[in-house]
Design an enzyme around this catalytic site. Structure first.
Site, short mmCIF file in Angstrom:
data_model
loop_
_atom_site.label_atom_id
_atom_site.label_comp_id
_atom_site.label_asym_id
_atom_site.label_seq_id
_atom_site.Cartn_x
_atom_site.Cartn_y
_atom_site.Cartn_z
N CYS A 257 15.49 19.81 21.95
CA CYS A 257 15.92 21.15 22.39
C CYS A 257 15.41 22.25 21.48
O CYS A 257 15.30 23.40 21.90
CB CYS A 257 17.44 21.20 22.49
SG CYS A 257 18.27 21.04 20.91
N ASP B 261 17.88 15.29 18.59
CA ASP B 261 18.29 16.64 18.21
C ASP B 261 18.62 16.58 16.73
O ASP B 261 18.70 15.49 16.14
CB ASP B 261 19.50 17.07 19.06
CG ASP B 261 19.95 18.51 18.78
OD1 ASP B 261 19.14 19.30 18.24
OD2 ASP B 261 21.11 18.84 19.09
N GLN C 256 20.76 23.82 28.34
CA GLN C 256 19.74 22.94 27.77
C GLN C 256 19.55 21.71 28.64
O GLN C 256 18.43 21.25 28.89
CB GLN C 256 20.15 22.52 26.35
CG GLN C 256 19.08 21.72 25.64
CD GLN C 256 17.84 22.55 25.36
OE1 GLN C 256 17.93 23.62 24.79
NE2 GLN C 256 16.67 22.06 25.77
N ARG D 135 28.08 31.99 23.28
CA ARG D 135 27.80 30.88 22.35
C ARG D 135 28.90 30.89 21.31
O ARG D 135 29.09 31.90 20.62
CB ARG D 135 26.42 31.05 21.70
CG ARG D 135 26.16 30.09 20.58
CD ARG D 135 24.72 30.05 20.14
NE ARG D 135 23.90 29.33 21.09
CZ ARG D 135 22.72 28.75 20.80
NH1 ARG D 135 22.24 28.81 19.57
NH2 ARG D 135 22.04 28.11 21.72
N ARG E 239 13.70 26.75 29.78
CA ARG E 239 14.98 27.44 29.62
C ARG E 239 14.97 28.74 30.43
O ARG E 239 15.96 29.10 31.06
CB ARG E 239 15.21 27.77 28.13
CG ARG E 239 15.36 26.57 27.19
CD ARG E 239 16.62 25.79 27.44
NE ARG E 239 17.80 26.62 27.44
CZ ARG E 239 18.49 26.95 26.34
NH1 ARG E 239 18.13 26.47 25.17
NH2 ARG E 239 19.58 27.71 26.42
N HIS F 125 26.17 21.88 25.95
CA HIS F 125 25.04 22.82 26.06
C HIS F 125 24.41 22.66 27.45
O HIS F 125 23.32 22.12 27.60
CB HIS F 125 24.02 22.52 24.96
CG HIS F 125 23.07 23.64 24.68
ND1 HIS F 125 23.09 24.85 25.35
CD2 HIS F 125 22.05 23.76 23.77
CE1 HIS F 125 22.14 25.64 24.87
NE2 HIS F 125 21.49 25.01 23.92
N1 CP Z 1 17.83 24.98 22.16
C1 CP Z 1 18.50 26.11 21.87
O1 CP Z 1 19.57 26.36 22.40
O2 CP Z 1 17.91 26.91 20.96
P1 CP Z 1 18.56 28.19 20.28
O3 CP Z 1 19.64 27.71 19.34
O4 CP Z 1 17.42 28.82 19.54
O5 CP Z 1 19.13 29.08 21.32
N1 NVA Z 2 23.06 20.51 18.29
C1 NVA Z 2 22.51 21.78 17.87
C2 NVA Z 2 21.87 22.44 19.01
C3 NVA Z 2 21.24 23.77 18.72
C4 NVA Z 2 20.57 24.37 19.93
C5 NVA Z 2 23.61 22.64 17.27
O1 NVA Z 2 24.72 22.66 17.84
O2 NVA Z 2 23.37 23.27 16.25
#
Ligand code: CP
Ligand code: NVA
Length: 312
Positions: A271, A230, A138, A108, A299, A135
């Site tokens: 998400c 989101d 997701q 990440r 997930r 992502h």
């Molecule tokens: N939806 C998602 O990726 O959640 P987290 O940021 O908690 O991993």
């Molecule tokens: N769009 C959000 C998703 C988190 C899972 C972010 O990037 O923070």
């Protein structure tokens, strides 16, 4: 079981429609424990997954770790700040080093360029666990959830409401690949990048489905089967919080009034994490159309499916 054509998943664009459908059907088998690869078997015994995260996570980290343990494997969590990467070691050398010890890497990252560099230098499968642009895990869980509730993708219309962000980019490309019509209500200046728009337009033409970006959320939600939003302030956009709140909240919040335009049997996806009272109200996220907890659970299942397809 099929192997994926690419040994990495940087965005949903890396997967063909057949691969997406296969990963989802295998995930449904994991969930329903119908397959020989059901829960609690040891199919990933002896395999180790490293998770290298530059940003916080609840669902992605937990679901990958639980998936590995339930399939007999192990995980190592690496906060990127604790690695020599934080003192200037290159991504290339970090990727080559990680590849010496483990079988797969989920990362990440802030910049998607880091994912690309990792994918070019890892000798092991690499999975994007969220970048500023994409992502994919997701998106797979969202498509699985849609299929569970709607039984088929054919003829469905998905309404995306809000920011054209990382979750949006992969979800729109995934929907276009499996033949879901898309209406996205996104304010001017916050649309997905040109490349994503081109992929979605191209895939929609191939499938003879509709893809439109509108400014009015009601136009997007009217008669939609699936409504998705989101956060308006993704990780890394914190400096824009006031501007974003003033642009998004008054017009793009998903509340009961907006949801009333969707079909009676529509589902609502998010998400998570959600900022209740900003992009979505509690009445919607806790309401009868919301399937966000199934979505979060899925997930785990899609990630099992992905790990098995990449590692076996
Ligand atoms: N939806 C998602 O990726 O959640 P987290 O940021 O908690 O991993
Ligand atoms: N769009 C959000 C998703 C988190 C899972 C972010 O990037 O923070």
């Amino acid at each position: 079981m099929i192997s994926l054509s690419k040994k990495y998943l940087t965005s949903i664009e890396d997967l063909s429609e057949d691969e997406i459908r296969y990963l989802i059907s295998q995930a449904i088998e994991f969930k329903t424990k119908k397959s020989d690869n059901g829960n609690n078997n040891q199919i990933l015994a002896g395999k180790t997954l490293a998770l290298m995260f530059e940003k916080p996570s609840t669902r992605t980290r937990l679901s990958f770790e639980a998936a590995m343990y339930q399939l007999g494997g192990n995980t190592i969590y690496l906060n990127a700040n604790d690695l020599q990467l934080s003192r200037g070691e290159s991504i290339q050398d970090t990727a080559k080093t990680i590849s010496l010890y483990v079988d797969c890497l989920v990362s990440r990252v802030h910049s998607h360029n880091t994912i690309i560099e990792l994918s070019q230098n890892c000798k092991i499968p690499l999975i994007n666990g969220l970048s500023d642009l994409y992502h994919p895990c997701q998106s797979l869980a969202d498509l699985m959830t849609i299929l569970e509730y709607k039984k088929s993708f054919k003829g469905l219309t998905l309404a995306w409401i809000g920011d054209g962000n990382n979750v949006c980019n992969d979800l729109l490309m995934g929907c276009a690949k499996v033949g879901i019509n898309i209406r996205a209500a996104i304010p001017e200046g916050y649309e997905p990048p040109q490349h994503v728009l081109e992929v979605v337009t191209h895939e929609s033409k191939l499938k003879q489905t509709d893809f439109t970006i509108v400014r009015e959320p009601v136009y997007a939600v009217r008669n939609a089967d699936v409504v998705v939003t989101d956060t308006f302030v993704s990780i890394g956009k914190e400096k824009e919080v006031d501007k974003r709140k003033s642009i998004f909240i008054p017009k793009y919040q998903v509340n009961d009034q907006l949801m009333s335009y969707s079909k009676d049997n529509a589902i609502f996806l998010h998400c998570l994490p959600a900022k209740r009272g900003q992009e979505v109200t509690s009445e919607v996220i806790d309401g009868k159309k919301s399937v966000v907890w199934d979505e979060a659970e899925n997930r785990l299942h899609v990630q099992k499916s992905l790990l098995v397809s990449l590692l076996i």
